[in-house]
Write a protein that holds these residues in place. Structure first.
Motif, PDB file in Angstrom:
ATOM      1  N   ASN B  17     -77.864 -31.000  35.089  1.00 51.39           N
ATOM      2  CA  ASN B  17     -79.284 -30.418  35.371  1.00 51.39           C
ATOM      3  C   ASN B  17     -79.775 -30.569  36.725  1.00 51.39           C
ATOM      4  OD1 ASN B  17     -80.788 -29.353  33.317  1.00 51.39           O
ATOM      5  ND2 ASN B  17     -81.810 -31.260  32.563  1.00 51.39           N
ATOM      6  N   VAL B  18     -79.725 -31.516  37.487  1.00 46.23           N
ATOM      7  CA  VAL B  18     -79.892 -31.400  38.844  1.00 46.23           C
ATOM      8  C   VAL B  18     -79.224 -30.272  39.578  1.00 46.23           C
ATOM      9  CG1 VAL B  18     -79.901 -33.022  41.031  1.00 46.23           C
ATOM     10  CG2 VAL B  18     -80.995 -33.934  38.868  1.00 46.23           C
ATOM     11  N   GLY B  19     -78.070 -30.374  39.392  1.00 47.20           N
ATOM     12  CA  GLY B  19     -77.181 -29.640  39.992  1.00 47.20           C
ATOM     13  C   GLY B  19     -77.561 -28.150  40.053  1.00 47.20           C
ATOM     14  N   LEU B  20     -77.730 -27.934  38.652  1.00 47.11           N
ATOM     15  CA  LEU B  20     -78.012 -26.364  38.306  1.00 47.11           C
ATOM     16  C   LEU B  20     -79.419 -25.966  38.838  1.00 47.11           C
ATOM     17  CD1 LEU B  20     -76.835 -24.385  36.571  1.00 47.11           C
ATOM     18  CD2 LEU B  20     -78.296 -25.106  34.697  1.00 47.11           C
ATOM     19  N   TRP B  21     -80.292 -26.730  38.553  1.00 52.25           N
ATOM     20  CA  TRP B  21     -81.736 -26.468  39.092  1.00 52.25           C
ATOM     21  C   TRP B  21     -81.805 -26.508  40.544  1.00 52.25           C
ATOM     22  CZ3 TRP B  21     -84.463 -23.437  36.266  1.00 52.25           C
ATOM     23  CH2 TRP B  21     -84.479 -23.324  35.003  1.00 52.25           C
ATOM     24  N   GLY B  22     -80.966 -27.532  41.151  1.00 49.98           N
ATOM     25  CA  GLY B  22     -81.157 -27.536  42.490  1.00 49.98           C
ATOM     26  C   GLY B  22     -80.480 -26.142  43.175  1.00 49.98           C
ATOM     27  N   THR B  23     -79.222 -25.844  42.369  1.00 47.24           N
ATOM     28  CA  THR B  23     -78.649 -24.500  43.234  1.00 47.24           C
ATOM     29  C   THR B  23     -79.624 -23.421  42.875  1.00 47.24           C
ATOM     30  OG1 THR B  23     -76.572 -25.770  42.519  1.00 47.24           O
ATOM     31  CG2 THR B  23     -76.553 -23.364  42.989  1.00 47.24           C
ATOM     32  N   LEU B  24     -79.987 -23.334  41.613  1.00 49.19           N
ATOM     33  CA  LEU B  24     -80.875 -22.039  41.431  1.00 49.19           C
ATOM     34  C   LEU B  24     -82.182 -22.252  42.325  1.00 49.19           C
ATOM     35  CD1 LEU B  24     -81.005 -21.918  37.329  1.00 49.19           C
ATOM     36  CD2 LEU B  24     -79.832 -20.402  39.064  1.00 49.19           C
ATOM     37  N   GLY B  25     -82.730 -23.336  42.495  1.00 50.68           N
ATOM     38  CA  GLY B  25     -83.691 -23.127  43.310  1.00 50.68           C
ATOM     39  C   GLY B  25     -83.574 -22.870  44.840  1.00 50.68           C
ATOM     40  N   CYS B  26     -82.388 -23.204  45.131  1.00 48.09           N
ATOM     41  CA  CYS B  26     -81.944 -23.142  46.571  1.00 48.09           C
ATOM     42  C   CYS B  26     -81.596 -21.681  46.546  1.00 48.09           C
ATOM     43  CB  CYS B  26     -80.536 -23.813  46.854  1.00 48.09           C
ATOM     44  SG  CYS B  26     -80.847 -25.367  47.952  1.00 48.09           S
ATOM     45  N   PRO B  28     -82.638 -18.306  46.137  1.00 50.27           N
ATOM     46  CA  PRO B  28     -83.321 -17.118  46.973  1.00 50.27           C
ATOM     47  C   PRO B  28     -83.826 -17.507  48.109  1.00 50.27           C
ATOM     48  CG  PRO B  28     -84.676 -18.168  44.866  1.00 50.27           C
ATOM     49  CD  PRO B  28     -83.251 -18.620  44.990  1.00 50.27           C
ATOM     50  N   LEU B  29     -84.295 -18.792  48.563  1.00 47.21           N
ATOM     51  CA  LEU B  29     -84.613 -19.236  49.865  1.00 47.21           C
ATOM     52  C   LEU B  29     -83.441 -19.333  50.861  1.00 47.21           C
ATOM     53  CD1 LEU B  29     -86.667 -20.604  51.712  1.00 47.21           C
ATOM     54  CD2 LEU B  29     -85.887 -22.898  50.883  1.00 47.21           C
ATOM     55  N   GLY B  30     -82.297 -19.845  50.157  1.00 50.91           N
ATOM     56  CA  GLY B  30     -81.122 -19.843  51.110  1.00 50.91           C
ATOM     57  C   GLY B  30     -80.560 -18.409  51.382  1.00 50.91           C
ATOM     58  N   PHE B  31     -80.750 -17.766  50.429  1.00 45.25           N
ATOM     59  CA  PHE B  31     -80.316 -16.222  50.815  1.00 45.25           C
ATOM     60  C   PHE B  31     -80.962 -15.702  51.938  1.00 45.25           C
ATOM     61  CE2 PHE B  31     -79.876 -11.588  50.847  1.00 45.25           C
ATOM     62  CZ  PHE B  31     -78.689 -11.426  50.566  1.00 45.25           C
ATOM     63  N   VAL B  32     -82.450 -15.795  51.692  1.00 44.41           N
ATOM     64  CA  VAL B  32     -83.297 -15.089  52.668  1.00 44.41           C
ATOM     65  C   VAL B  32     -83.124 -15.972  54.175  1.00 44.41           C
ATOM     66  CG1 VAL B  32     -85.916 -15.195  53.583  1.00 44.41           C
ATOM     67  CG2 VAL B  32     -85.204 -14.500  51.029  1.00 44.41           C
ATOM     68  N   LEU B  33     -82.848 -17.198  54.193  1.00 44.07           N
ATOM     69  CA  LEU B  33     -82.542 -17.862  55.283  1.00 44.07           C
ATOM     70  C   LEU B  33     -81.237 -17.246  56.003  1.00 44.07           C
ATOM     71  CD1 LEU B  33     -83.801 -21.421  54.609  1.00 44.07           C
ATOM     72  CD2 LEU B  33     -84.708 -19.967  56.188  1.00 44.07           C
ATOM     73  N   ALA B  34     -80.335 -17.165  55.231  1.00 42.27           N
ATOM     74  CA  ALA B  34     -78.865 -16.706  55.589  1.00 42.27           C
ATOM     75  C   ALA B  34     -79.104 -15.382  56.218  1.00 42.27           C
ATOM     76  CB  ALA B  34     -78.095 -16.941  54.649  1.00 42.27           C
ATOM     77  N   TYR B  35     -79.904 -14.419  55.551  1.00 38.52           N
ATOM     78  CA  TYR B  35     -79.922 -13.024  55.956  1.00 38.52           C
ATOM     79  C   TYR B  35     -80.769 -13.102  57.197  1.00 38.52           C
ATOM     80  CZ  TYR B  35     -80.498  -8.149  55.649  1.00 38.52           C
ATOM     81  OH  TYR B  35     -80.665  -6.861  55.998  1.00 38.52           O
ATOM     82  N   PHE B  91     -90.275 -39.831  41.476  1.00 36.37           N
ATOM     83  CA  PHE B  91     -89.846 -40.437  40.639  1.00 36.37           C
ATOM     84  C   PHE B  91     -89.524 -39.782  39.417  1.00 36.37           C
ATOM     85  CE2 PHE B  91     -92.230 -43.480  43.543  1.00 36.37           C
ATOM     86  CZ  PHE B  91     -91.092 -44.004  43.970  1.00 36.37           C
ATOM     87  N   ARG B  92     -89.311 -38.517  39.519  1.00 35.34           N
ATOM     88  CA  ARG B  92     -89.034 -37.560  38.324  1.00 35.34           C
ATOM     89  C   ARG B  92     -87.551 -37.047  38.636  1.00 35.34           C
ATOM     90  NH1 ARG B  92     -93.907 -36.510  35.605  1.00 35.34           N
ATOM     91  NH2 ARG B  92     -94.864 -38.509  35.219  1.00 35.34           N
ATOM     92  N   TRP B  93     -87.059 -36.454  37.720  1.00 32.23           N
ATOM     93  CA  TRP B  93     -85.719 -35.839  37.643  1.00 32.23           C
ATOM     94  C   TRP B  93     -85.769 -34.503  38.499  1.00 32.23           C
ATOM     95  CZ3 TRP B  93     -84.313 -30.973  36.571  1.00 32.23           C
ATOM     96  CH2 TRP B  93     -85.266 -30.044  35.824  1.00 32.23           C
ATOM     97  N   THR B  94     -87.116 -34.049  38.423  1.00 28.89           N
ATOM     98  CA  THR B  94     -87.484 -32.730  39.253  1.00 28.89           C
ATOM     99  C   THR B  94     -87.416 -33.202  40.873  1.00 28.89           C
ATOM    100  OG1 THR B  94     -89.678 -33.379  38.966  1.00 28.89           O
ATOM    101  CG2 THR B  94     -88.890 -31.430  38.014  1.00 28.89           C
ATOM    102  N   GLY B  95     -87.834 -34.299  41.013  1.00 31.35           N
ATOM    103  CA  GLY B  95     -87.668 -34.984  42.518  1.00 31.35           C
ATOM    104  C   GLY B  95     -86.235 -35.088  42.971  1.00 31.35           C
ATOM    105  N   ALA B  96     -85.521 -35.304  41.987  1.00 34.87           N
ATOM    106  CA  ALA B  96     -83.910 -35.771  42.129  1.00 34.87           C
ATOM    107  C   ALA B  96     -83.256 -33.971  42.521  1.00 34.87           C
ATOM    108  CB  ALA B  96     -83.301 -36.177  41.123  1.00 34.87           C
ATOM    109  N   ALA B  97     -84.005 -33.206  41.660  1.00 33.57           N
ATOM    110  CA  ALA B  97     -83.511 -31.661  42.001  1.00 33.57           C
ATOM    111  C   ALA B  97     -83.887 -31.118  43.349  1.00 33.57           C
ATOM    112  CB  ALA B  97     -84.023 -30.798  41.064  1.00 33.57           C
ATOM    113  N   VAL B 155     -71.626 -22.422  44.899  1.00 38.92           N
ATOM    114  CA  VAL B 155     -70.773 -23.467  44.442  1.00 38.92           C
ATOM    115  C   VAL B 155     -70.770 -24.936  45.255  1.00 38.92           C
ATOM    116  CG1 VAL B 155     -68.325 -24.237  43.934  1.00 38.92           C
ATOM    117  CG2 VAL B 155     -69.043 -22.063  43.194  1.00 38.92           C
ATOM    118  N   LEU B 156     -70.827 -24.420  46.600  1.00 36.59           N
ATOM    119  CA  LEU B 156     -70.858 -25.850  47.597  1.00 36.59           C
ATOM    120  C   LEU B 156     -72.330 -26.319  47.276  1.00 36.59           C
ATOM    121  CD1 LEU B 156     -69.815 -24.165  50.835  1.00 36.59           C
ATOM    122  CD2 LEU B 156     -68.591 -26.289  49.512  1.00 36.59           C
ATOM    123  N   CYS B 157     -73.231 -25.766  47.131  1.00 37.67           N
ATOM    124  CA  CYS B 157     -74.706 -26.304  46.892  1.00 37.67           C
ATOM    125  C   CYS B 157     -74.512 -27.218  45.554  1.00 37.67           C
ATOM    126  CB  CYS B 157     -75.692 -25.350  46.917  1.00 37.67           C
ATOM    127  SG  CYS B 157     -77.179 -25.976  46.837  1.00 37.67           S
TER     128      CYS B 157
END
Lengths: 214, 230
Positions: B17-26, B28-35, B91-97, B155-157
């Motif tokens: 869950n953390v991996g999936l949501w962390g990646t999905l959250g990353c 849009p921001l990651g692409f804009v920053l990379a661009y 202290f929530r899983w969202t924080g872990a993400a 995938v790396l993320c």
């Protein structure tokens, strides 16, 4: 159809001041490298902004610094053929050819895919990938792609410069056919005198950012 | 070997869950920053670059500590989220993400940035002269050509998010069922006597998941290249 340009720009660190007109048929923009020929084409295509001046194609103002007109490249209906074919590597030849065609309003289209592929002898390449084509074939597809967007003006930037002599001979007849069949002006940039002699109905000679004759 | 206890499944599920949501959250921001980093020149660009890459070079515990200061219950951003949206991160899983996303962002941006730099801008210029608007040229030329790198970045993320440890445990602690992700569960097992066998099972599982992610990305990348017709 006619074409009119009168612009000033700064390209790198040298000033460019160019004015000429062209009509249906092929006009060669001739001169040594560094004369500013490609910059002129880029300004007409809308990818380089002149400092001031005016560019008009077939009665439509593409750029006018006094009136604040500066059409985006995609609204100019100017076909551009580059020295390298610049085919989209992730699309088939067919989809390359139709890229601009699909973006042209049906009532504005005058070029038909079957006619253009026949004219350029590329019908048998339609399912191929651009990467599998020879340099000459790629350039013919690039010409077809530009034509199928039904441009009102065709820009050609040394389209033969990166090809060997045999390939040049392969393409030249097609360019002659375009010149004779199309009812639009073609601006043809080159520094090769033989191409000028063979193709051009009119010549604009440039040097150091100025028109020296034509 | 593979009969996991419910607590172990929980850790695996949480990490996915953390991996999936962390990646999905990353993404849009990651692409804009990379661009922006690949295409736009502006003052202080190297500073922005440095800030994005900071989590990669900082000790993870420092990143976690900063997250705690900013997003903790008393942190300014934490209080803002709590008061405005009613979202608690600490202290929530969202924080872990969130921790996972921040740790994964530099890897994602790096891969995407390289793939965007590799796209020939003259092809976009050709598309514009053929009648494509900036956006159309972006979606029909730039994006498909950069896709393998975007995928590799994602995938790396994901791999980083799935396995993040230091920043996560510092920021959201080690709460079973809420923030005890796979690596933190392994760590906890190793702290208790007789936990080695269970730790080994989870370690084996993390190898399987990570390998599957890398192989999956490679397979998709090959498909993209095949479709592009090389």
């Amino acid at each position: 159809m006619s074409f009119d340009i009168d612009v000033e720009a700064r390209v790198g660190d040298f000033p460019l001041k160019v004015a000429f007109t062209a009509t249906t048929g092929l006009t060669a923009l001739f001169g040594p490298s560094g004369a500013g020929k490609t910059s002129v084409l880029n300004m007409i295509a809308g990818v380089l902004r002149p400092k001031r001046g005016r560019i008009v194609v077939d009665g439509v103002t593409l750029f006018d610094s006094d009136e604040g007109v500066n059409l985006a490249p995609n609204h100019r209906r100017v076909g551009y053929i580059f020295q390298d074919a610049r085919l989209f590597p992730h699309l088939s030849v067919e989809r390359n050819l139709l890229y601009g065609h699909k973006l042209t309003a049906p009532e504005a289209r005058y070029a038909h895919p079957d006619q253009v592929t026949a004219l350029l002898g590329i019908g048998h390449l339609r399912d191929r990938s651009p990467r599998s084509l020879s340099g000459g074939e790629q350039q013919r597809v690039a010409i077809g792609r530009a034509l199928l967007a039904s441009p009102k003006l065709l820009l050609m930037d040394e389209p033969l410069a990166s090809l060997d002599d045999a390939r040049k001979e392969e393409i030249l007849p097609y360019i002659e056919r375009l010149r004779d069949d199309l009812r639009i002006p073609i601006l043809y940039v080159t520094h090769a005198a033989p191409e000028v002699n063979r193709l051009a109905g009119a010549v604009v000679e440039m040097s150091g950012g100025r028109v020296v004759s034509g | 070997m593979f009969d996991f206890t419910p607590a172990e499944w929980e850790a695996v599920h949480l990490s996915l869950n953390v991996g999936l949501w962390g990646t999905l959250g990353c993404l849009p921001l990651g692409f804009v920053l990379a661009y922006v980093l690949a295409r736009v020149d502006f003052p202080l660009k190297s500073l922005l670059n440095g800030i994005i890459y900071l989590p990669l070079v900082l000790p993870p515990v420092v990143t976690g500590f900063f997250l705690l200061l900013a997003f903790g219950t008393r942190g300014p951003l934490g209080q803002f989220l709590e008061n405005t949206f009613g979202i608690t991160i600490a202290f929530r899983w969202t924080g872990a993400a969130l921790a996972a996303a921040i740790m994964g962002l530099p890897l994602m941006v790096r891969a995407m940035r390289l793939s965007i730099i590799a796209v020939d801008r003259r092809l976009e210029m050709a598309a514009r002269t053929l009648g494509a608007s900036w956006w159309r040229a972006f979606f029909t030329v730039t994006l498909p050509l950069a896709l393998p790198g975007i995928l590799a970045g994602a995938v790396l993320c994901f791999a980083k998010s799935f396995g993040e440890f230091g920043a996560t445990i510092t920021f959201v602690s080690n709460i079973p069922g809420e923030t005890r992700t796979l690596p933190i569960a392994i760590y906890s097992l190793l702290q208790s006597p007789g936990g080695e066998a269970a730790a080994l099972r989870l370690a084996g599982l993390s190898v399987v998941v990570s390998l599957a992610a890398v192989l999956g990305a490679e397979w998709m990348e090959r498909r993209i290249i095949t479709r592009a017709g090389t």
